[in-house]
Design a protein around this motif. Structure first.
Motif, short mmCIF file in Angstrom:
data_model
loop_
_atom_site.label_atom_id
_atom_site.label_comp_id
_atom_site.label_asym_id
_atom_site.label_seq_id
_atom_site.Cartn_x
_atom_site.Cartn_y
_atom_site.Cartn_z
N LYS A 21 0.81 -1.22 0.00
CA LYS A 21 0.00 0.00 0.00
C LYS A 21 0.84 1.27 0.00
N VAL A 22 2.16 1.11 0.23
CA VAL A 22 3.06 2.26 0.30
C VAL A 22 4.29 1.98 -0.56
N LYS A 23 4.70 2.96 -1.34
CA LYS A 23 5.92 2.81 -2.15
C LYS A 23 7.13 2.91 -1.23
N ARG A 24 7.98 1.90 -1.29
CA ARG A 24 9.18 1.88 -0.47
C ARG A 24 10.41 2.11 -1.32
N GLU A 25 11.56 2.08 -0.68
CA GLU A 25 12.81 2.45 -1.35
C GLU A 25 13.20 1.51 -2.49
N ASN A 26 12.90 0.22 -2.43
CA ASN A 26 13.33 -0.66 -3.49
C ASN A 26 12.14 -1.41 -4.09
N LEU A 27 11.43 -0.72 -4.93
CA LEU A 27 10.22 -1.28 -5.53
C LEU A 27 10.56 -2.47 -6.43
N TYR A 28 11.69 -2.45 -7.07
CA TYR A 28 12.09 -3.58 -7.91
C TYR A 28 12.15 -4.86 -7.11
N GLU A 29 12.83 -4.83 -5.97
CA GLU A 29 12.94 -6.04 -5.14
C GLU A 29 11.58 -6.49 -4.62
N MET A 30 10.71 -5.55 -4.31
CA MET A 30 9.36 -5.89 -3.84
C MET A 30 8.56 -6.55 -4.97
N THR A 31 8.81 -6.15 -6.19
CA THR A 31 8.04 -6.60 -7.34
C THR A 31 8.53 -7.94 -7.87
N ALA A 45 4.97 -13.56 -19.81
CA ALA A 45 4.74 -12.12 -19.59
C ALA A 45 5.84 -11.29 -20.25
N THR A 46 5.42 -10.25 -20.95
CA THR A 46 6.38 -9.31 -21.53
C THR A 46 6.60 -8.12 -20.61
N HIS A 47 5.65 -7.91 -19.68
CA HIS A 47 5.71 -6.80 -18.73
C HIS A 47 5.22 -7.27 -17.37
N VAL A 48 5.89 -6.84 -16.32
CA VAL A 48 5.41 -7.05 -14.95
C VAL A 48 5.18 -5.67 -14.36
N LEU A 49 3.94 -5.42 -13.93
CA LEU A 49 3.56 -4.11 -13.41
C LEU A 49 3.50 -4.14 -11.89
N ALA A 50 4.20 -3.22 -11.24
CA ALA A 50 4.17 -3.07 -9.79
C ALA A 50 2.97 -2.20 -9.44
N ILE A 51 2.02 -2.76 -8.69
CA ILE A 51 0.77 -2.08 -8.37
C ILE A 51 0.73 -1.69 -6.90
N ILE A 52 0.45 -0.42 -6.64
CA ILE A 52 0.23 0.06 -5.27
C ILE A 52 -1.09 0.81 -5.28
N ASN A 53 -2.01 0.37 -4.43
CA ASN A 53 -3.34 0.98 -4.34
C ASN A 53 -4.03 1.08 -5.70
N GLY A 54 -3.86 0.06 -6.53
CA GLY A 54 -4.54 0.00 -7.81
C GLY A 54 -3.87 0.78 -8.93
N ILE A 55 -2.75 1.42 -8.65
CA ILE A 55 -2.06 2.26 -9.64
C ILE A 55 -0.71 1.65 -10.02
N VAL A 56 -0.38 1.69 -11.30
CA VAL A 56 0.91 1.18 -11.79
C VAL A 56 2.00 2.17 -11.38
N GLU A 57 2.92 1.70 -10.54
CA GLU A 57 4.01 2.55 -10.07
C GLU A 57 5.29 2.37 -10.90
N GLU A 58 5.57 1.13 -11.28
CA GLU A 58 6.74 0.85 -12.12
C GLU A 58 6.42 -0.34 -13.01
N VAL A 59 7.18 -0.45 -14.10
CA VAL A 59 7.01 -1.54 -15.06
C VAL A 59 8.37 -2.15 -15.34
N TYR A 60 8.40 -3.48 -15.37
CA TYR A 60 9.64 -4.20 -15.66
C TYR A 60 9.41 -5.16 -16.81
#
Length: 110
Positions: A21-31, A45-60
């Motif tokens: 629910k909260v963006k932390r310092e290392n979103l990649y490791e969390m994702t 999968a061609t894309h992995v989306l990091a979702i916080i509170n329903g919103i895409v925060e980062e894409v890998y």
């Protein structure tokens, strides 16, 4: 703030993961790690989306998937990936794709 719904590129195979629910310092490791998924499906999968509170925060863009070697998470999967900072998915709302599902992983277009 108002977020626009995610509009898909039909060629993209997307795996969304709720990372908290909260963006932390290392979103990649969390994702990237400890997901209870079908590794064969995840590898498509061609894309992995990091979702916080329903919103895409980062894409890998995943490069490799494997079963974790961490003894605390046997049977779970992790990936190595490259951040896609130029994607149009960042900041988009994906809540419509999850519905009432409690599962943190959602596949789209797969």
């Amino acid at each position: 703030m108002i977020y626009k719904e995610l509009v898909l590129n039909l060629e993209d195979r997307i795996m969304c993961v709720k990372v908290g629910k909260v963006k932390r310092e290392n979103l990649y490791e969390m994702t990237r790690k400890y997901w209870k998924v079908d590794i064969t499906r995840a590898r498509r999968a061609t894309h992995v989306l990091a979702i916080i509170n329903g919103i895409v925060e980062e894409v890998y863009n995943p490069v490799d998937w494997k079963y974790t070697e961490d003894p605390k998470h046997i049977g779970r999967c992790e990936f190595l990936g490259i951040e896609d900072a130029h994607t149009t998915y960042i900041g988009k709302d994906v809540t419509a794709f999850y519905g009432k599902s409690q599962n943190p992983v959602k596949y789209i277009n797969m």
